[in-house]
Design a protein around this motif. Structure first.
Motif: not given
Lengths: 273, 283
Positions: B182-188
């Motif tokens: 999830l964090m990756r999909t938001w480019s965190a």
């Protein structure tokens, strides 16, 4: 219904491609050798479409979705999202992703969970609050802002996760069997709500499922996939009106498309046995 | 009720033990003074011996109470004074150890290669007996002019960072793949992933390891007081007690140490409960 069909299939030059998959293959290296997860996949998804990937487990439907999301990288071929590479699209926050499990962070309230991507993306405090309120209302979860995830049912949690994926208003919504773990009554209900949402917001939806009725009911285009190696064996246009209701499942057209999907799945499977 | 029964049973066993163990001591005393004695006098004697082999519970409590209330708190004869000395080293050591332990865990989780290179050394560090190490610390630090609180806190920290590191490595790696995706999909950014996902996920294990760490930290502070020759602190009281055969004083100091440990764990426990409530744990 006929004019709706032409509407959906309007000149492709006018409609931008949301997803453009060209000759994409993906091979995983595992302990027992190479696994061809996807082989020579070609797929174009126009903006505003609702596309379902359907197939037995191991056919690479989730992998294809993860490629579009830049959660995996193809071994060969090109994959464009909104005209740029999947990696660039991810950095531009082009899509919202809904996983099989709601995966809400248990230490955050429902509202704070919806606000999480907005925090990550640097939205202002008031904007975050306003959007959380708006998107929770959109998925019928107003009044549950201060609850923690464990206080909600599975279906409500998944709706909250959809609100979270929508909160930053991405044009593309990627959904990986989002209702797979829910019972059929809840699933029907959420399917209808999802369609309303899609109709209202004009987003492009890519939806992974292993349920034929779900795929036929939701989609404008059904992509039938087959395993070993994962590949597309049929792409079926599904020309029901955008404001379809559950009743269309009783119509002959619906049954005909469902049959074609089933035949495709069977054909893809036959050489296995 | 069952707790009370166990306590009463233990007290009874203790008293019987005190009579049996101190019997010879008291009899020798009577015989040395060539006075006649009855069995009752003998048993009474075992309960009031000045330097018993096994002090009776009421003697310990009396001495404990006297050591606490009998002197002004800043007097070197007051247990409160000694407890405060040990407690300050415990706290400083605990804070240093916890911070260092968390820091190591972050390094290990952020740079996975460090796990292989760092972890064996961390484990080795805990295999060295602290009783052998403590005098070295004290002497070396003393030679460069560092005395008092800090060397003791350092030994505490040396002991207590370990459970924190082990617990936090596990805690910081606990988010499941979907939560990380999830964090990756938001480019965190990595720091967002850390603060918004890894750190909150690790909080339950943080408190579990802090509870272990704070008791170890107390033990470290007491052990560190032994090689200094013991001017102040619970360790010093223990040392003096054993040196002069003051068994009752020894027991009173032990009682103080265990009460401190219980208090410290309760303190961490309270913080843990407050944190859990703020983080929406099921009650």
């Amino acid at each position: 219904m006929a004019d709706k069909v032409t509407d959906v299939k309007a000149d492709p030059a006018v409609r931008r491609l949301a997803v453009d998959v060209r000759d994409v293959s993906l091979t995983f290296e595992t302990a027992d050798g190479k696994v061809n997860a996807l082989a020579n996949v070609q797929l174009q998804i126009a903006e505003g479409e609702f596309v379902s990937f359907i197939g037995p487990s191991g056919c690479g439907k989730t992998t294809l979705l993860r490629l579009i999301a830049d959660l995996e990288q193809p071994t060969s071929g090109t994959l464009l999202v909104n005209g740029v590479t999947a990696g660039e699209a991810r950095l531009e926050r082009a899509y919202g992703y809904v996983f099989q499990a709601p995966a809400l962070y248990p230490w955050r309230t429902i509202e704070k969970n919806v606000m999480l991507p907005l925090e990550v993306m640097g939205f202002s405090d008031s904007e975050r609050r306003e959007r959380a309120k708006r998107y929770l209302a959109l998925v019928n979860l107003s009044g549950f802002e201060r609850k923690f995830p464990w206080q909600l049912s599975g279906g409500m949690q998944q709706r909250a996760s959809i609100a979270r994926a929508l909160s930053f208003d991405p044009a593309l919504l990627l959904m990986d069997e989002p209702f797979g773990a829910l019972d059929e009554i809840v699933r029907d209900h959420l399917n209808e709500q999802l369609l309303r949402l899609w109709d209202k917001t004009n987003k492009t939806v890519v939806f992974v499922t292993h349920s034929i009725p779900e795929a036929v009911f939701l989609s404008t285009k059904i992509v039938v996939m087959s395993p070993r190696p994962g590949r597309i064996i049929d792409i079926i246009d599904c020309e029901f009106p955008r404001d379809r209701t559950l009743e269309i499942r009783e119509t002959p057209e619906f049954i005909k498309i469902a049959q074609r999907v089933r035949n495709g799945l069977r054909a893809g499977h036959s050489y296995d046995e | 009720m069952p707790v009370l029964a166990v306590v009463l049973a233990l007290l009874a066993i203790w008293y019987v033990g005190a009579v049996l163990m101190n019997m010879k001591l008291v009899r020798d005393g009577f015989e040395r003074e060539e006075t006649k004695y009855t069995t009752a006098e003998l048993i009474a004697g075992t309960m009031t011996a000045e330097r018993p082999l096994l002090a009776a519970p009421h003697q310990i409590v009396a001495t404990f109470a006297d050591d606490i209330f009998g002197y002004p708190p800043n007097s070197p004869r007051s247990l409160i004074y000694h407890s405060a000395v040990t407690l300050s080293a415990t706290f400083l050591g605990f804070v240093m150890g916890a911070v260092f332990g968390i820091f190591l865990a972050i390094l290990i989780v952020q740079f996975r290669t460090l796990e292989k290179s760092l972890l064996p050394w961390i484990i080795c560090s805990q295999m060295v007996p602290i009783l052998a190490l403590a005098p070295i610390f004290i002497v070396v630090l003393g030679a460069i002019g560092v005395h008092g609180l800090f060397p003791k806190a350092l030994i505490s920290a040396y002991l207590c960072f370990f459970p924190v590191t082990i617990g936090m490595v596990k805690g910081l790696s606990s988010p499941d793949p979907i939560q990380r995706d999830l964090m990756r999909t938001w480019s965190a950014t990595p720091s967002q992933v850390f603060w918004k996902l890894r750190w909150p996920s690790a909080v339950p294990l943080l408190f579990a390891s802090l509870k272990v760490a704070i008791t170890i930290s107390l033990i470290g502070a007491i052990v560190a007081e032994l090689p200094t020759g013991g001017q102040a602190g619970i360790g010093a009281r223990l040392l003096a007690g054993s040196y002069y055969g003051q068994t009752i004083q020894l027991w009173a100091a032990l009682l103080a140490a265990s009460m401190l440990a219980a208090g410290l764990i309760a303190l961490v426990g309270l913080t843990e409960r407050a944190a859990a409530r703020a983080m929406g744990a099921r009650s």
